[in-house]
Design a protein around this motif. Structure first.
Motif, PDB file in Angstrom:
ATOM      1  N   MET A  17     -20.781 -51.521   9.352  1.00 41.86           N
ATOM      2  CA  MET A  17     -21.312 -51.298   8.005  1.00 41.86           C
ATOM      3  C   MET A  17     -20.855 -49.931   7.498  1.00 41.86           C
ATOM      4  N   ARG A  18     -20.031 -49.960   6.458  1.00 43.38           N
ATOM      5  CA  ARG A  18     -19.370 -48.747   5.974  1.00 43.38           C
ATOM      6  C   ARG A  18     -20.356 -47.672   5.555  1.00 43.38           C
ATOM      7  N   GLU A  19     -21.434 -48.039   4.868  1.00 39.17           N
ATOM      8  CA  GLU A  19     -22.377 -47.039   4.377  1.00 39.17           C
ATOM      9  C   GLU A  19     -23.082 -46.324   5.524  1.00 39.17           C
ATOM     10  N   ILE A  20     -23.436 -47.073   6.578  1.00 33.95           N
ATOM     11  CA  ILE A  20     -24.065 -46.442   7.736  1.00 33.95           C
ATOM     12  C   ILE A  20     -23.069 -45.531   8.441  1.00 33.95           C
ATOM     13  N   ARG A  21     -21.839 -46.011   8.597  1.00 34.68           N
ATOM     14  CA  ARG A  21     -20.800 -45.217   9.257  1.00 34.68           C
ATOM     15  C   ARG A  21     -20.553 -43.916   8.503  1.00 34.68           C
ATOM     16  N   GLN A  22     -20.476 -44.004   7.185  1.00 32.51           N
ATOM     17  CA  GLN A  22     -20.247 -42.804   6.386  1.00 32.51           C
ATOM     18  C   GLN A  22     -21.434 -41.837   6.475  1.00 32.51           C
ATOM     19  N   SER A  23     -22.655 -42.384   6.451  1.00 34.49           N
ATOM     20  CA  SER A  23     -23.839 -41.536   6.532  1.00 34.49           C
ATOM     21  C   SER A  23     -23.924 -40.844   7.891  1.00 34.49           C
ATOM     22  N   MET A  24     -23.580 -41.582   8.955  1.00 34.02           N
ATOM     23  CA  MET A  24     -23.579 -40.977  10.289  1.00 34.02           C
ATOM     24  C   MET A  24     -22.551 -39.852  10.384  1.00 34.02           C
TER      25      MET A  24
END
Length: 310
Positions: free
Chosen positions: A292-299
């Motif tokens: 999931m791109r949004e989770i990856r970016q937030s992490m």
């Protein structure tokens, strides 16, 4: 009938089979357990801190991670202690407590996965109604209903089991479950069997059916859309599908093992335990973090922010 809570402690005899590999097992279990704990809690932290993730899907994902923490923490520490101890015993009260939390854990994962499937169904099949259907208040209410139902049913099951009179107090397994205590009892009661079957249908079969039904509708709609829309829908659904298939396979394997445990090598006990209680809490957050791109970016943003401040 006397309460079995005051009975002698339960002794686990299977640990003698791991005499030569106890240290290696302790290290393996601790590394995987602590890794899963850190990954899950970090995911929960990311969802809580990042305002862009304050949406139903990510809220449900955080609860999925917390249920994994609960499940692994209810079993891993006591198994590690038994591997290091000379005597492997727990009181029946501790055994029943373990049964309660392991039951709630399994039910939580299936029910939350069903809610996540419903979220994907509404998002893809009814996008214009998504924000009116999946409101924060409604999602919290559904989760509260899941926790209340699972806690109540598990408490009733534990209470009924605790009323059994036990004829034996030795177990050839790694940890306690409802079937273990039933096998120790002097009697077989239809009430417990029927109640356990009803609980299994409600917290496992029904959620699985809802997941499958949701994806039937999703794929029916997606196949009629453009190639780009299909790609986005599959990208959104893949982590959930992988998680659902993985946990369903682990649960099915554990169910089969419980029925044939006396006919398989003791090492299968370790594999069954890790496949249900250790691997999912570690694997599921990683799957979502990667896919999931949004989770990856937030992490990445949180990690880089911490690194810069240090």
């Amino acid at each position: 009938m006397n309460s079995s809570v005051s009975a002698p402690p339960v002794t686990f005899t299977i640990y003698g089979s791991f005499a030569l590999s106890k240290f290696a097992l302790v290290v393996c279990i601790l590394v995987l357990y602590l890794s899963g704990l850190c990954v899950s809690l970090f995911l929960v932290l990311v969802v809580c801190v990042e305002s862009r993730l304050h949406r139903p899907m990510y809220f449900l994902l955080a609860h999925l991670a917390l249920s994994g923490v609960m499940g692994s923490s209810s079993v891993c520490p006591i198994i590690t202690r038994h591997l290091l101890a000379s005597r492997q015993q727990v009181s029946l009260r501790q055994c029943l407590t373990q049964v309660f939390f392991s039951n709630v854990y399994g039910g939580c994962v299936f029910c939350i996965l069903a809610l996540m499937a419903f979220d994907r169904y509404v998002s893809i099949c009814k996008p214009l109604l998504y924000h009116s259907i999946m409101t924060p208040a409604r999602v919290k209410l559904m989760l509260a209903a899941v926790y209340f139902t699972l806690s109540s049913s598990s408490a009733v099951q534990v209470y009924l089991t605790s009323r059994l009179s036990l004829c034996r107090h030795t177990v050839d397994k790694l940890f306690c479950d409802s079937l273990v205590i039933s096998e120790l009892s002097c009697e077989k009661t239809a009430v417990i069997s029927v109640f356990g079957l009803v609980c299994a249908v409600c917290v496992i079969v029904l959620p699985c059916f809802l997941v499958i039904l949701s994806y039937v509708h999703i794929f029916t709609v997606v196949l009629k859309t453009s190639k780009e829309s299909r790609r986005k829908a599959l990208q959104t659904c893949t982590p959930h599908l992988v998680t659902f298939i993985n946990f369903s396979a682990a649960s099915f394997f554990g169910f089969i093992y419980n029925r044939v445990s006396h006919q398989v090598p003791p090492a299968v006990n370790i594999l069954t335990f890790m496949n249900f209680f250790v691997i999912p809490p570690l694997l599921h957050p990683i799957i979502y973090g990667i896919k999931m791109r949004e989770i990856r970016q937030s992490m990445n943003r949180m990690i880089k922010g911490k690194t810069i401040r240090l």
